[in-house]
Scaffold this motif. Structure first.
Motif, PDB file in Angstrom:
ATOM      1  N   ALA A  78       0.813  -1.208   0.000  1.00 54.40           N
ATOM      2  CA  ALA A  78       0.000   0.000   0.000  1.00 54.40           C
ATOM      3  C   ALA A  78       0.851   1.265   0.000  1.00 54.40           C
ATOM      4  N   ALA A 305       6.955   5.147  -3.752  1.00 51.91           N
ATOM      5  CA  ALA A 305       5.905   5.440  -2.780  1.00 51.91           C
ATOM      6  C   ALA A 305       4.539   5.674  -3.411  1.00 51.91           C
ATOM      7  N   SER A 306       3.516   5.452  -2.613  1.00 49.75           N
ATOM      8  CA  SER A 306       2.150   5.786  -2.998  1.00 49.75           C
ATOM      9  C   SER A 306       1.955   7.294  -2.917  1.00 49.75           C
ATOM     10  N   THR A 307       0.783   7.739  -3.366  1.00 50.14           N
ATOM     11  CA  THR A 307       0.467   9.170  -3.308  1.00 50.14           C
ATOM     12  C   THR A 307       0.233   9.613  -1.869  1.00 50.14           C
ATOM     13  N   LEU A 309      -2.304  11.080  -0.763  1.00 49.94           N
ATOM     14  CA  LEU A 309      -3.680  10.780  -0.345  1.00 49.94           C
ATOM     15  C   LEU A 309      -3.748   9.387   0.271  1.00 49.94           C
ATOM     16  N   THR A 310      -3.198   8.396  -0.451  1.00 47.94           N
ATOM     17  CA  THR A 310      -3.219   7.027   0.067  1.00 47.94           C
ATOM     18  C   THR A 310      -2.469   6.944   1.389  1.00 47.94           C
ATOM     19  N   ILE A 313      -4.561   8.457   4.243  1.00 49.19           N
ATOM     20  CA  ILE A 313      -5.677   7.598   4.671  1.00 49.19           C
ATOM     21  C   ILE A 313      -5.149   6.454   5.536  1.00 49.19           C
ATOM     22  N   MET A 314      -4.048   5.864   5.065  1.00 48.42           N
ATOM     23  CA  MET A 314      -3.482   4.737   5.814  1.00 48.42           C
ATOM     24  C   MET A 314      -2.936   5.188   7.158  1.00 48.42           C
TER      25      MET A 314
ATOM     26  N   GLY B  88      -1.094  -0.353  -7.057  1.00 48.78           N
ATOM     27  CA  GLY B  88      -0.764  -0.437  -5.628  1.00 48.78           C
ATOM     28  C   GLY B  88      -1.276   0.740  -4.827  1.00 48.78           C
ATOM     29  N   ASP B  89      -1.292   1.917  -5.420  1.00 47.53           N
ATOM     30  CA  ASP B  89      -1.737   3.109  -4.713  1.00 47.53           C
ATOM     31  C   ASP B  89      -3.186   2.969  -4.232  1.00 47.53           C
ATOM     32  N   GLY B  92      -3.510  -1.615  -2.803  1.00 48.55           N
ATOM     33  CA  GLY B  92      -2.733  -2.005  -1.625  1.00 48.55           C
ATOM     34  C   GLY B  92      -3.416  -1.612  -0.322  1.00 48.55           C
ATOM     35  N   ALA B  93      -4.099  -0.449  -0.346  1.00 52.65           N
ATOM     36  CA  ALA B  93      -4.697   0.047   0.898  1.00 52.65           C
ATOM     37  C   ALA B  93      -5.698  -0.945   1.506  1.00 52.65           C
ATOM     38  N   ARG B 164       0.801   5.264 -13.640  1.00 51.23           N
ATOM     39  CA  ARG B 164       0.038   4.307 -12.829  1.00 51.23           C
ATOM     40  C   ARG B 164      -1.307   4.914 -12.456  1.00 51.23           C
TER      41      ARG B 164
END
Lengths: 358, 498
Positions: A78, A305-307, A309-310, A313-314, B88-89, B92-93, B164
């Motif tokens: 994630a 890395a994710s954005t 925003l993600t 939230i996490m 994944g963005d 994955g969460a 992505r």
């Protein structure tokens, strides 16, 4: 479009790297002892009741411990999908071995109890032992490779997907092999301390005697590993300091177990595993344990890395739920805090000999 | 074979296998929790005996669910690394949240439940099984939200710089119409599976106990199994009704977001209905071997329109028309933001065949429904057989029905998942990412093939052990149980130990 050129991590990226490190450390510390316990099961349990004592020290806890690994994997997916994608596809066969190990040990605890037959139980005890050994060994080799750095390059025709460019056999360098042996030795020591802490009478005495001997091996191997890691893949003075404290803790564990201070011994091996893992995660920053070759976008903490925003939230979910999880897992350890011995084991299947060969 | 084909086979094998254990776990944890609640409330011995009996069967099954589940999580990264990187963005969460919110809860409290009989106060111990059961359900929430994203990728857009899909709205994931339809459908199908198992074992024992000269102990067993049979049959009927209603709702959502899947489910090649005509529902179609055209068909007019749009005269697009319009660049779902944003990039990838495997989708859809209806019918028949004080007679037919009520929902689930996942092809993310583009580029065919063979062998061996244990413990019948006593002294014998 400012983020396009970013090379410095954002706060949330740092937070999530730390959280992932925490999850891995939780896994190594918690499953470390239950792998150790399972590896010792066929050796320290000389009869069926003794084996049942050993299994029952981790019986209520091992499954919850394993979730630390699942959560670490999920969090990498994630928070750093690029890391997850490259690492899991790059370590395809080692991960397969880990899965096989986890499968055979996972069914063993439940299934061994379901049939009163010596060969049946003996078979599952060995599956628990061998499965835990495979997982410990392969993870040890894996983490050593993260210290060395895994070579990656962009996949053909892709601007963003990195693939591991070393072959399967390149994972087994001498340092990596030592890493595997060290993890097995540390977990055996950690597990023996745990059994000593959780039992009374015969099993307790035997686990203590084993820990006193095996602890020496863990100290020698662990020291070699830490010195080699610092000399060849050093992270500066902090790295030496961490290694020194880890080594002192390991020696303290050995001293404590000889002095009948079971709790201190277990706490000390916990500190050792924790500090070694901290060392490794510092070493893996900023490239997540990879070495980029070729040109183009590198694989690192920012590009993987994710954005935001993600990640935010996490972060919200983690802030709320991690303390809750820690609270109820801690409570569950408290509920099962009593030491057990063969006197606590019911007589129902006591007549079973421990194995056909014994 | 291409790496994609083998990776798909591996995913199919491991998923179908894993999903034998998941629905049983979800449902049986709840049914056992209800049994234990009955015991705590009434103090009647029979509920405690049922709790212990079905609890043991539940745990044998649970162990397999856990170990096969880890394979599923790892597989995304191992076999489908470009998929993992691409989504994944977003994807994955829910997986991380599943572990954090559900797996910890389930595994920790199940450990407390298994070993806590003599260490926790009665009510706290009861709470443990309810929390473990809640964990299993929460886990379904997140995994189905993730899967629904693959069916209908909402709450995301495409970022050409990072190349992505990226999340724009997390709430949209949990309000995805596909998720809202899939969650009740999958969950109630799980309850059908678990209650089918409890019904079958109880009903089989009832028939065996139905003899003239019963002992007092056997009378007690009859009383317990009568209760559990009827209880399970009612759960089966209620969940069966929920499966039908949610399935109907799901069909309408599917028609909106994946019209090709609906057409494939019906093997509807040519567009039908509209302009005062009724679209036919296929009861039976025999296609040519390659599945490209129908040979023999039995149709019921109007039903398809009702299934898809609640309108017998609705116009339903056929496979050939959809294929043609996708080839000309039409989007699978024109209202989907991610599909729109990605369409230019997708055009450069080039994909020419937009049809899933028609015979597989057509038949799995029908097998799923048929098996479900059979199970519901057996549930109703069981209640009829047990009316007033009657007991079933021990007969081959009765044993066969009891076997069918276990296997029906179990294989119905498999067929349903094969339909859902194969019906989405050639997409791994509907209308966006082709499955062929999602495989791990660095992983060789040999590795995927070898591990697939080994997984299958290990799973096969474990299946023998698991089924053997389930049968052995199911046959053994109710334990003679005494209520657990809290342990006080350090030498007290544990009421439960592995």
């Amino acid at each position: 479009m400012l983020t396009l050129l970013a090379t410095e991590p954002t706060t949330l990226q740092v937070v999530w790297y730390c959280l992932i490190a925490v999850l891995w450390i939780g896994f190594l510390v918690l499953e470390g002892y239950d792998y150790g316990v399972a590896m010792l099961l066929p050796f320290l349990g000389k009869n069926e009741k003794e084996r049942r004592v050993i299994v029952n020290t981790i019986g209520p806890l091992w499954d919850g411990n394993e979730v630390w690994l699942l959560t670490a994997g999920g969090a990498m997916f994630a928070a750093f999908p690029g890391w997850y994608a490259t690492l899991f596809s790059g370590l395809y066969l080692p991960l397969f071995l880990i899965l096989v190990g986890l499968i055979i040990r996972g069914v063993s605890f439940e299934y061994r109890a379901k049939h009163p037959d010596a060969r049946w139980r003996n078979a599952f005890d060995w599956m628990a032992c061998i499965g835990s050994f495979i997982v410990s060994l392969v993870f040890g080799v894996g983490f050593a490779n993260f210290i060395i750095g895994m070579p990656v390059a962009l996949a053909e025709g892709s601007n963003h997907l990195h693939v591991f460019t070393g072959g399967f056999w390149s994972l087994f360098s001498p340092f990596a092999l030592l890493g595997g042996v060290v993890m097995v030795a540390l977990f055996l020591f950690h597990g023996a301390n745990f059994i000593t802490l959780k039992t009374r009478d015969t099993v307790h005495e035997r686990a203590k005697a084993f820990a006193q001997k095996e602890g020496l091996a863990a100290i020698v191997l662990g020291a070699a590993y830490l010195i080699w890691a610092n000399v060849a893949f050093g992270i500066g003075a902090l790295g030496w300091a961490l290694a020194a404290v880890a080594a002192v803790a390991l020696v303290a564990a050995w001293v404590a177990i000889r002095a009948d201070r079971d709790g201190w011994a277990f706490a000390s091996t916990t500190v050792t595993i924790l500090l070694v893992a901290v060392w490794i995660f510092i070493r893996m920053w900023p490239n997540l344990g990879f070495i980029n070759s070729g040109t183009g976008i590198p694989l690192d903490r920012v590009t993987a890395a994710s954005t935001e925003l993600t990640l935010s939230i996490m972060t919200g979910a983690a802030v709320v739920f991690v303390p809750i999880v820690l609270a109820y897992q801690g409570w569950s350890v408290w509920v099962f805090r009593k030491r057990i011995s063969t006197k606590n084991i019911p007589d129902d299947v006591a007549t079973i000999p421990v194995s056909a060969s014994a | 074979m291409s790496p994609e084909t083998i990776a798909r086979w591996q995913f199919g094998i491991t998923t179908v296998y894993h999903y034998f254990f998941v629905p049983v776990t979800i449902a049986m944890s709840l049914l056992v929790a209800v049994m234990q609640t009955m015991w705590v409330r009434t103090g009647a011995d029979k509920y405690l005996r049922l709790t212990k009996f079905f609890g043991k069967l539940f745990l044998i099954n649970f162990a397999m669910g856990v170990v096969t589940g880890i394979v599923q999580e790892f597989q995304f990264g191992m076999n489908w690394s470009e998929y993992s990187r691409f989504v994944g963005d977003i994807f994955g969460a829910p997986l991380a949240l599943e572990a954090l919110l559900a797996f910890f809860l389930e595994s920790t409290f199940l450990g407390l439940w298994i070993f806590g009989w003599d260490r926790l106060p009665k009510k706290l111990h009861l709470a443990a099984i309810w929390l473990a059961s809640a964990g299993a359900t929460v886990s379904a929430v997140f995994i189905l939200a993730a899967n629904s994203f693959m069916q209908n990728p909402v709450g995301a857009t495409y970022n050409p710089f990072t190349d992505r899909a990226e999340m724009t709205d997390f709430g949209a994931l949990l309000t995805n119409p596909v998720f809202l339809a899939t969650f009740p459908h999958t969950l109630s199908a799980a309850y059908m599976t678990g209650s089918g198992l409890v019904l079958a074992i109880s009903g089989w024992h009832l028939a065996k106990l139905n003899k003239a000269d019963r002992t007092a102990q056997e009378d007690a067993d009859v009383s317990a199994f009568r209760w559990s049979t009827k209880f399970a049959a009612w759960v089966l009927l209620a969940s069966g009704a929920a499966v039908i209603l949610s399935g109907d709702f799901q069909g309408k959502v599917m028609y909106q977001v994946q019209p090709m899947k609906m057409a494939a489910a019906e093997a509807l090649y040519e567009t039908a209905g509209g302009d005062g005509e009724m679209a036919p529902f296929s009861l039976l179609t025999i296609g040519s071997l390659d599945g490209s055209r129908p040979i023999f068909e039995i149709h019921v007019p109007g039903v398809l329109g009702i299934l898809a749009k609640n309108d017998p005269y609705a116009r339903i697009e056929g496979i050939n028309n959809l294929q043609e319009s996708y080839r000309q660049g039409a989007l699978v779902n024109p209202n989907n933001a991610l599909q729109q944003a990605y369409s230019d990039k997708l055009a450069t990838i080039g994909i020419s065949d937009f049809t899933p495997n028609i015979p597989v989708t057509y038949w799995t859809f029908r097998i799923m429904m048929t098996l479900g209806f059979i199970a519901i019918a057996i549930g109703a028949w069981t209640l009829f057989t047990l009316r007033k004080d009657r007991l079933p007679k021990h007969s081959v037919l009765w044993s066969f029905l009891m076997l069918a009520v276990v296997l029906g929902p179990l294989f119905g689930n498999s067929a349903g998942w094969i339909f859902t996942e194969m019906g989405r092809q050639p997409w791994i993310v509907a209308g966006v990412l082709p499955t062929a583009s999602a495989v791990s580029p660095g992983v060789g065919v040999g590795s995927v093939f070898a591990t697939m063979v080994l997984y299958t062998l290990i799973y096969g061996a474990l299946a023998v052990v698991e089924v053997g244990l389930m049968i052995r413990y199911a046959k053994a019948g109710l334990p003679a149980e005494v209520a657990p006593v809290e342990i006080k002294g350090e030498d007290d014998v544990l009421s439960f130990a592995y």
